[in-house]
Design an enzyme around this catalytic site. Structure first.
Site, PDB file in Angstrom:
ATOM      1  N   GLU A  71      -4.821   7.592  -3.041  1.00  0.00           N
ATOM      2  CA  GLU A  71      -4.963   6.334  -2.527  1.00  0.00           C
ATOM      3  C   GLU A  71      -5.212   5.402  -3.933  1.00  0.00           C
ATOM      4  OE1 GLU A  71      -4.688   6.301   0.427  1.00  0.00           O
ATOM      5  OE2 GLU A  71      -6.058   4.358   0.805  1.00  0.00           O
ATOM      6  N   HIS A 114       1.932   4.801  -3.118  1.00  0.00           N
ATOM      7  CA  HIS A 114       2.101   5.995  -2.520  1.00  0.00           C
ATOM      8  C   HIS A 114       3.493   6.450  -3.158  1.00  0.00           C
ATOM      9  CE1 HIS A 114      -2.020   6.570  -0.615  1.00  0.00           C
ATOM     10  NE2 HIS A 114      -1.740   5.876   0.757  1.00  0.00           N
ATOM     11  N   HIS A 153       1.104  -1.325  -0.080  1.00  0.00           N
ATOM     12  CA  HIS A 153      -0.271   0.298  -0.165  1.00  0.00           C
ATOM     13  C   HIS A 153       0.677   1.016  -0.459  1.00  0.00           C
ATOM     14  CE1 HIS A 153      -3.223   2.567   0.990  1.00  0.00           C
ATOM     15  NE2 HIS A 153      -2.496   3.058   1.358  1.00  0.00           N
ATOM     16  N   GLU A 154       1.659   0.878   1.102  1.00  0.00           N
ATOM     17  CA  GLU A 154       2.414   1.952   0.866  1.00  0.00           C
ATOM     18  C   GLU A 154       3.022   2.877   0.377  1.00  0.00           C
ATOM     19  OE1 GLU A 154       1.722   4.793   3.090  1.00  0.00           O
ATOM     20  OE2 GLU A 154       0.581   3.250   4.240  1.00  0.00           O
TER      21      GLU A 154
HETATM   22 ZN    ZN Z   1      -3.206   5.275   1.817  1.00  0.00          ZN
END
Ligand code: ZN
Length: 509
Positions: A303, A277, A273-274
């Site tokens: 996101e 980003h 997830h990170e």
């Molecule tokens: Zn996030």
């Protein structure tokens, strides 16, 4: 305008950009101090760090509300410089105006009261959540809602005060549009989740709740991040309690994760997830750093990048075709005898649960629908803060089919409202929706995309994202970007199609 004034316009614009870059450098200094505070700062440094951050925040604020900025913006706006809305100059002026208006429309008294109240309110929330005692948080929430309403009134809105709040987190988005998209999504999701609940095939979740030595998780997560394109020359991964990604500046993007010895998902999907980003931050155009053209579009678009790498790539069968052998090698005791089908099903378990941040890819969005509805009712005054737990529990049961046992696992679970962040939650599901629509388009544009994942080649997708999204900065608003990239406005169809295509075969539906 006449050509005689052109140099004055140019001068004003250059000065605006210089100021914007200064503010960005100061902001990135705050990010670095914040990153250090969460990772390596000894506890004794807390007070001095708070003073450093407060001082910098004050300096940035003063730079951003300087009336001379307003004059320069007006001069640029009245000139030919912004005539073509697609130019770098026009985009920068448009967004700097938006930020200037946001900053200057709030009276200092309100800004200070919000900061003071939210800092005290967070402390109250920590205790209230720990003791599952809503009464301890209620007076603070009441106060924050009142201040938030005032904030919306200062910013102004057409129809709905909630629009002004949403706009803080998701520029140019409206409550009406989000409600429409969410309604369609909710209708189809509820049906799908019900079918999954009654499905004949069930995952073996215990596969993931075995012994996963932390030092091996660390190298696995680094390997996965590198495999999908995270540049370790321009970034790093550290360990924290509450993971985040911090784009310090060009060439320095830092992600964080946390490890649970008995559960693989936390670190692995947290890292994916990170990393999503971070890949966005690492792909922003360097030459425009410190200006809107070098910045990300919005929270939801940010996101969309994290959810894409976490869910659309990281939870796909193709990804694990490539990555399971390596994962098995790292954890032979836990995964030695686990096959691809069983593993993919386990990481795609769908099950209603109480806590949003632990929810699966499908039920997650119902947690957001709930918060989006309740926030609007609280802001409009239709729902009194004292009645929140009852309203939460009732709606939660309707949406997810399970009864909330206590407020700790109900309306007290998230930190956002205690910060005064009302209008934020929608960006999470908007992110999922944008991710689905972008990914569907990427699959059309790049035939055999998943075959490349199975071979460990993620470059085609990353290059596509770099080209279509990352390098654009804030040239387009989120709604315009999705139209330009996918030829359609944001809708729920691609997310539902993705969830069905994934879960129906897994669950034998
Ligand atoms: Zn996030």
């Amino acid at each position: 305008m006449t050509t005689a004034t052109a140099p004055a316009v140019k001068e004003s614009y250059d000065a605006l950009i210089e100021r914007s870059k200064e503010a960005a450098l100061l902001g990135s200094t705050c990010s670095l101090l914040h990153w250090d505070k969460e990772t390596y700062m000894p506890p004794g440094g807390a007070e001095n760090r708070a003073n450093q951050l407060a001082l910098l925040a004050g300096i940035i604020h003063d730079k951003c509300v300087d009336p001379v900025l307003g004059e320069r913006l007006s001069r640029c706006e009245a000139s030919d410089l912004v005539k073509d809305g697609a130019t770098v100059e026009a985009v920068n002026v448009r967004e700097l105006r938006r930020m200037y208006d946001k900053e200057t429309k709030l009276p200092k008294r309100l800004v200070e009261e919000l900061v003071r109240t939210s800092s005290l309110s967070q402390e109250a929330w920590v205790t209230a959540r720990k003791e599952s005692d809503y009464g301890k948080f209620l007076p603070w929430l009441e106060k924050l809602i009142k201040l938030t309403r005032e904030k919306a009134d200062c910013w102004g809105y057409d129809k709905n005060p909630y629009d002004a709040l949403l706009d803080e987190f998701e520029p140019y988005e409206t409550c009406e549009n989000v409600s429409k998209v969410f309604a369609g999504l909710q209708r189809e999701l509820v049906g799908l989740i019900e079918r999954i609940a009654g499905a004949p095939k069930r995952p073996d979740k215990t596969i993931l709740i075995r012994s996963y030595p932390v030092e091996r998780q660390v190298s696995l997560c680094r390997g996965a991040a590198a495999a999908v394109g995270f540049d370790f020359q321009s970034g790093r991964i550290d360990t924290v309690v509450h993971p985040f990604c911090s784009g310090i500046g060009p060439g320095d993007t830092r992600i964080t994760t946390r490890y649970n010895e008995r559960f693989l998902n936390e670190s692995f999907f947290g890292t994916m997830h990170e990393t999503g980003h971070a890949l966005y931050d690492q792909g922003l155009p360097r030459e425009h750093y410190g200006t809107p053209m070098g910045s990300s579009v919005s929270l939801a678009i940010h996101e969309s990048q994290s959810r894409m790498w976490e869910n659309f790539v990281g939870r796909s069968r193709a990804f694990w075709t490539f990555f399971l052998p390596e994962t098995r090698k790292a954890f032979p005791e836990a995964l030695g005898s686990v096959g691809l089908d069983a593993f993919v099903h386990a990481v795609n378990t769908v099950e209603p649960s109480y806590i949003r941040v632990e929810a699966d890819e499908a039920t997650y969005n119902l947690h957001i629908v709930l918060r989006f509805e309740l926030e609007q009712a609280l802001v409009s005054g239709k729902l009194a803060a004292k009645d929140l737990p009852e309203a939460w529990n009732k709606r939660f049961k309707e949406l997810l089919g399970i009864a909330v046992p206590d407020d700790r696992r109900g309306c007290l679970q998230d930190v956002h409202w205690s910060f005064g962040h009302i209008g934020y939650f929608a960006t999470y599901t908007l992110g999922n929706l944008y991710a689905a629509q972008f990914f569907a388009q990427a699959r059309k544009d790049l035939p055999g995309l998943e075959d490349s994942f199975a071979k460990g080649d993620f470059r085609p997708l990353l290059d596509w994202l770099r080209r279509k999204i990352h390098c654009q900065g804030m040239r387009l608003r989120a709604g315009e970007l999705v139209r330009e990239v996918t030829d359609r406005p944001l809708g729920h169809a691609d997310l539902i199609a993705h969830l069905k295509a994934k879960f129906e075969p897994l669950y034998g539906l």
